[in-house]
Design a protein around this motif. Structure first.
Motif, short mmCIF file in Angstrom:
data_model
loop_
_atom_site.label_atom_id
_atom_site.label_comp_id
_atom_site.label_asym_id
_atom_site.label_seq_id
_atom_site.Cartn_x
_atom_site.Cartn_y
_atom_site.Cartn_z
N SER A 16 -5.19 -4.59 11.12
CA SER A 16 -4.25 -5.29 11.84
C SER A 16 -4.60 -5.99 13.18
N GLN A 19 -5.13 -11.00 11.57
CA GLN A 19 -4.24 -11.30 10.54
C GLN A 19 -4.46 -12.88 10.20
N ASN A 46 -9.57 -3.90 0.98
CA ASN A 46 -9.99 -2.53 1.74
C ASN A 46 -11.48 -2.43 1.61
N LYS A 82 -4.99 -12.10 2.06
CA LYS A 82 -3.84 -11.31 1.99
C LYS A 82 -3.79 -9.88 1.59
N LYS A 86 -3.32 -6.36 3.95
CA LYS A 86 -2.47 -5.12 3.36
C LYS A 86 -3.57 -3.78 3.23
N ASN A 87 -4.75 -4.19 3.73
CA ASN A 87 -5.84 -2.91 3.40
C ASN A 87 -5.76 -2.44 2.14
N GLU A 88 -5.62 -3.37 1.12
CA GLU A 88 -5.88 -2.96 -0.21
C GLU A 88 -6.52 -3.76 -1.12
N GLY A 91 -4.62 -8.53 -3.34
CA GLY A 91 -3.26 -9.01 -2.69
C GLY A 91 -2.12 -9.27 -3.88
#
Length: 324
Positions: A16, A19, A46, A82, A86-88, A91
């Motif tokens: 965060s 962004q 991530n 994206k 999301k830290n994934e 996206g």
């Protein structure tokens, strides 16, 4: 400066903290002719060690601590904004699969491919910085040997191998796309050939050369140090900046040779295989649901084991090992 002595600065590393609303790239061009180098971070959202390492180098160049001696350098700290927010990993989908420009993009990653592809096409070399879940050793990945075949023709093997050794990691994995093609044929249509095309494969298809670095575990601070040193190594190799790096005494290259697909949810590995676990010819690697055994066809090691892989997906790869 001596790159091996770098330390992690005290700063906010949370996703965060930044962004980005759009793709950002940072570039420098020297008046002295030379190679063009492109560096990516966070192709998977991530996997942020490369992002933090790239930001360090941006600051070094911007502050004048380091200057570009020749050629052209472009850095993209967040290649998938994206997924990064999301830290994934993704996206909408995996950006490092089906990295093929789309005339009618259908999702966010399609748009990112269209934005990133021109950068790849306009550079000679790509360093793509990644990390992975769980524990394990950092390593670099290279492409095929020189060849004139139809799958991945290539003529810059020597440059790519030197590039891989320059990052200073003693483990190199070679030959991804050739073995992935086996997985496509064995998947019964579940996998498509274009799924094997990532940033590196696209770069080679445009006449360049590229490596991926897996710098360590996502959450391990040392992975940032590894990525930092990798950037220093390629800048030193290409004589683009005055940096000092320590050479590696010995390299181990694992040549990917074979893939086994999971055919049933009841298929079981013989043990909890980890990346680079060695085996000898004839060792029991896994047992199928029907009781049939998978025995090692040669001396080597396990690569990318996925014990919970879906049916008709890659379960584990096998590689043969050379030391130099």
């Amino acid at each position: 400066m001596t790159v091996s002595r770098f330390h992690i600065p005290q700063q906010d590393h949370s996703p965060s903290a930044e962004q980005p609303a759009a793709l950002r790239s940072y570039g420098w061009a020297s008046a002295v002719p030379g190679p063009s180098l492109l560096i990516f971070g966070a192709v998977h959202g991530n996997e942020q060690s490369g992002t933090h390492a790239i930001r360090r180098w941006i600051e070094r160049f911007e502050s004048g601590q380091v200057r570009l001696k020749r050629g052209r350098l472009t850095m993209v700290p967040v290649a998938n904004p994206k997924a990064f927010i999301k830290n994934e990993r993704e996206g909408d989908r995996n950006l490092n699969r089906n990295f093929v420009p789309q005339a009618q993009p259908q999702n966010f990653e399609d748009h990112m491919v269209n934005a990133l592809a021109p950068l790849l096409e306009s550079h000679d070399a790509l360093l793509d910085l990644h990390s992975y879940s769980g524990e394990g050793r950092a390593f670099a990945m290279t492409g095929p040997l020189n060849n004139t075949g139809t799958l991945e023709p290539f003529a810059r093997q020597q440059e790519e191998e030197a590039f891989a050794k320059a990052v200073g990691l003693p483990i190199i994995v070679q030959g991804w796309l050739e073995v992935y093609e086996q997985a496509v044929k064995a998947s019964g249509g579940a996998l498509r050939p274009e799924h094997g095309i990532g940033t590196n494969e696209f770069m080679r298809s445009r006449g360049g050369y590229a490596i991926t670095v897996e710098s360590g575990s996502h959450e391990e601070p040392q992975a940032i140090e590894v990525a930092d040193r990798c950037i220093a190594g390629v800048l030193a190799l290409l004589e683009m900046a005055d940096v000092t790096v320590e050479p590696v005494a010995q390299y181990t290259t694992h040549h990917m040779r074979q893939v086994f697909m999971r055919q049933s949810a009841d298929d079981r590995m013989q043990k909890e295989w980890q990346n680079f676990d060695p085996f000898r010819q004839g060792d029991l690697l896994a047992t199928r649901a029907d009781g049939s055994q998978i025995l090692a066809p040669f001396d080597g090691c396990v690569i990318f084991p996925q014990p919970d892989a879906a049916v008709n997906r890659e379960w584990f790869y096998l590689a043969q090992t050379d030391r130099s």
